[in-house]
Design an enzyme around this catalytic site. Structure first.
Site, short mmCIF file in Angstrom:
data_model
loop_
_atom_site.label_atom_id
_atom_site.label_comp_id
_atom_site.label_asym_id
_atom_site.label_seq_id
_atom_site.Cartn_x
_atom_site.Cartn_y
_atom_site.Cartn_z
N GLU A 53 0.81 -1.22 0.00
CA GLU A 53 0.00 0.00 0.00
C GLU A 53 0.84 1.27 0.00
O GLU A 53 0.49 2.26 -0.64
CB GLU A 53 -0.95 -0.01 1.20
CG GLU A 53 -2.18 0.89 1.04
CD GLU A 53 -1.93 2.36 1.27
OE1 GLU A 53 -2.70 3.19 0.74
OE2 GLU A 53 -0.97 2.70 2.00
N HIS A 114 -0.69 0.52 7.10
CA HIS A 114 -1.28 1.37 6.07
C HIS A 114 -0.18 2.30 5.55
O HIS A 114 0.80 1.85 4.99
CB HIS A 114 -2.48 2.11 6.66
CG HIS A 114 -3.47 2.61 5.67
ND1 HIS A 114 -4.75 3.00 6.02
CD2 HIS A 114 -3.39 2.83 4.35
CE1 HIS A 114 -5.41 3.40 4.96
NE2 HIS A 114 -4.59 3.33 3.92
N HIS A 133 -3.86 -0.37 11.90
CA HIS A 133 -5.29 -0.48 12.21
C HIS A 133 -5.57 -1.80 12.93
O HIS A 133 -6.24 -2.69 12.39
CB HIS A 133 -6.12 -0.41 10.93
CG HIS A 133 -5.95 0.85 10.16
ND1 HIS A 133 -6.34 2.09 10.64
CD2 HIS A 133 -5.39 1.09 8.93
CE1 HIS A 133 -6.06 3.02 9.74
NE2 HIS A 133 -5.48 2.44 8.71
N ASN A 167 -4.92 7.57 7.56
CA ASN A 167 -4.58 6.94 6.29
C ASN A 167 -3.08 6.99 6.03
O ASN A 167 -2.44 5.98 5.83
CB ASN A 167 -5.35 7.62 5.15
CG ASN A 167 -5.14 6.97 3.81
OD1 ASN A 167 -4.04 6.91 3.30
ND2 ASN A 167 -6.21 6.46 3.23
N ASN A 223 -5.93 11.75 1.83
CA ASN A 223 -5.28 10.46 1.68
C ASN A 223 -3.77 10.63 1.80
O ASN A 223 -3.24 10.83 2.87
CB ASN A 223 -5.70 9.84 0.34
CG ASN A 223 -5.43 8.37 0.25
OD1 ASN A 223 -4.29 7.93 0.34
ND2 ASN A 223 -6.47 7.57 0.08
N ASP A 268 -3.92 8.65 -4.74
CA ASP A 268 -3.68 7.96 -3.47
C ASP A 268 -2.41 8.52 -2.81
O ASP A 268 -2.34 9.71 -2.53
CB ASP A 268 -3.60 6.45 -3.70
CG ASP A 268 -3.97 5.62 -2.48
OD1 ASP A 268 -3.48 5.93 -1.38
OD2 ASP A 268 -4.73 4.64 -2.62
N ASN A 269 -1.40 7.71 -2.59
CA ASN A 269 -0.20 8.18 -1.89
C ASN A 269 0.68 9.05 -2.78
O ASN A 269 0.70 8.91 -4.01
CB ASN A 269 0.61 6.97 -1.40
CG ASN A 269 -0.08 6.26 -0.26
OD1 ASN A 269 -0.54 6.89 0.69
ND2 ASN A 269 -0.20 4.95 -0.36
#
Length: 354
Positions: A53, A114, A133, A167, A223, A268-269
């Site tokens: 991720e 994450h 998480h 996140n 994010n 996203d990232n």
């Protein structure tokens, strides 16, 4: 009269639901298909099967990779397997992923990593911050990296009432960071309702042992987050608003908005090239395919390179795109000296020579 009023109320409610559904589909880019963009020298990374991720690469070419994320509403190919942190040495001709050993006493069974971020202290100690998480809660785990034996020593677990649905994270010091909360709520049904209604309640938090505060708000879903090489600006991706926000960082750690770069994909990232300042990002061309997984209609992958984001005309280049046949659900892209790593939320990871 009563029946007429009831019919009118039902009609109004149906119209509101229909409007929210159309807006929800728009935020997910539900109709978008992406044209393929190939890179000639790529291979899937052996050993990474259940996600990659987030990726953070040290200046010396050592790349940390978080794997095994279980996130509400998203696919997981190994829901009962604990998460892992992998290391790759990009200085090698044929780098491989090696799982890092984590020190005793840390709860590996509930490890659900994450976003990640590294910080190198003045004495060259490398700290790894990992959003975790456990049991669908949000914590930040602080580790010290021991290169000699490829291990992580767990230093502490950080919890706070403002860190509700974390996140991603960008380290500011050995025990301080900015973090994005991608939702206001942390329970799945309420998270879905928040997205469906289009509530802009997501935010960014600054954390240090002495002070914790909200520094930015009003996002659909904040994010990825990262910092410019000169450490003057913070970049924040709003995945459901398809954009990247540029925020100026101040001495008191507050942030002020500078500009927003609008894109046509779910960002996203964010990774930063330390030499050029370019932003590399893994994106989701069609979020509907990501959230409603169908093996016959796979979630695609897309990598963008953003150059000169502070200028009046930033340059956005689509470097890689795939329909899911090779790589599903790209979430991060990070480079080092002509080598590119592309990670995914729950699938595999790709290594390419640029």
């Amino acid at each position: 009269m009563g029946k007429l009023l009831a019919v009118a109320l039902v009609g109004i409610a149906a119209a509101l639901v229909a409007e929210r559904l159309l807006a929800f589909r728009s935020r997910l880019n539900a109709s978008r298909e992406v044209a393929p963009v190939s890179l000639p020298n790529c291979r899937l990374i052996k050993g990474i099967e259940t996600g990659s991720e987030d990726i953070d690469i040290l200046p010396n070419g050592l790349a940390f990779i978080s794997s095994g994320l279980k996130y509400p509403g998203l696919m997981s190919f190994a829901p009962d397997k604990p998460g892992e942190i992998f290391l790759m040495d990009l200085n090698e001709d044929n780098p491989r992923a090696v799982e890092l050993r984590i020190s005793r006493g840390f709860d590996l069974a509930s490890f659900n990593p994450h976003g990640i971020s590294t910080y190198i202290d003045r004495d060259d100690t490398v700290y790894l911050f990992v959003v975790n998480h456990p049991h669908q809660k949000s914590t930040v785990e602080l580790f010290k990296f021991v290169e000699d034996d490829n291990s992580l020593v767990h230093l502490k677990t950080i919890r706070h009432d403002l860190l509700t649905s974390v996140n991603d994270i960008v380290a500011m010091g050995p025990d301080s960071f900015y973090a994005t909360n991608d939702h206001y709520f942390s329970e799945f049904l309420l998270m879905f309702l928040e997205m469906f209604l289009g509530l802009t309640w997501s935010n960014v938090i600054y954390y240090s042992p002495k002070e914790v505060k909200e520094v930015a708000s009003g996002f659909y879903s904040a994010n990825g987050i990262n910092i410019s090489p000169d450490r003057k600006y913070i970049y924040i991706a709003d995945v459901l608003d398809h954009n990247v926000h540029v925020m100026e960082k101040h001495a008191n750690w507050s942030l002020t908005h500078v500009k927003t770069l609008q894109l046509d994909t779910l960002v996203d990232n964010l990774s930063i090239d330390p030499h050029t300042g370019d932003i590399w990002t893994g994106c989701h061309p069609n979020g509907m395919k990501l959230f409603y997984y169908d093996p016959e209609n796979l979630p695609a992958s897309e990598v963008l390179r953003i150059q000169s984001i502070l200028s009046e005309q930033p340059v956005v280049t689509r470097v890689y795109a795939d329909n899911g046949s090779v790589l599903q659900g790209s979430s991060v892209a990070s480079t080092h000296q002509g080598k590119l790593l592309i990670g995914t939320v729950f699938h595999r990871a790709l290594f390419c020579h640029l």
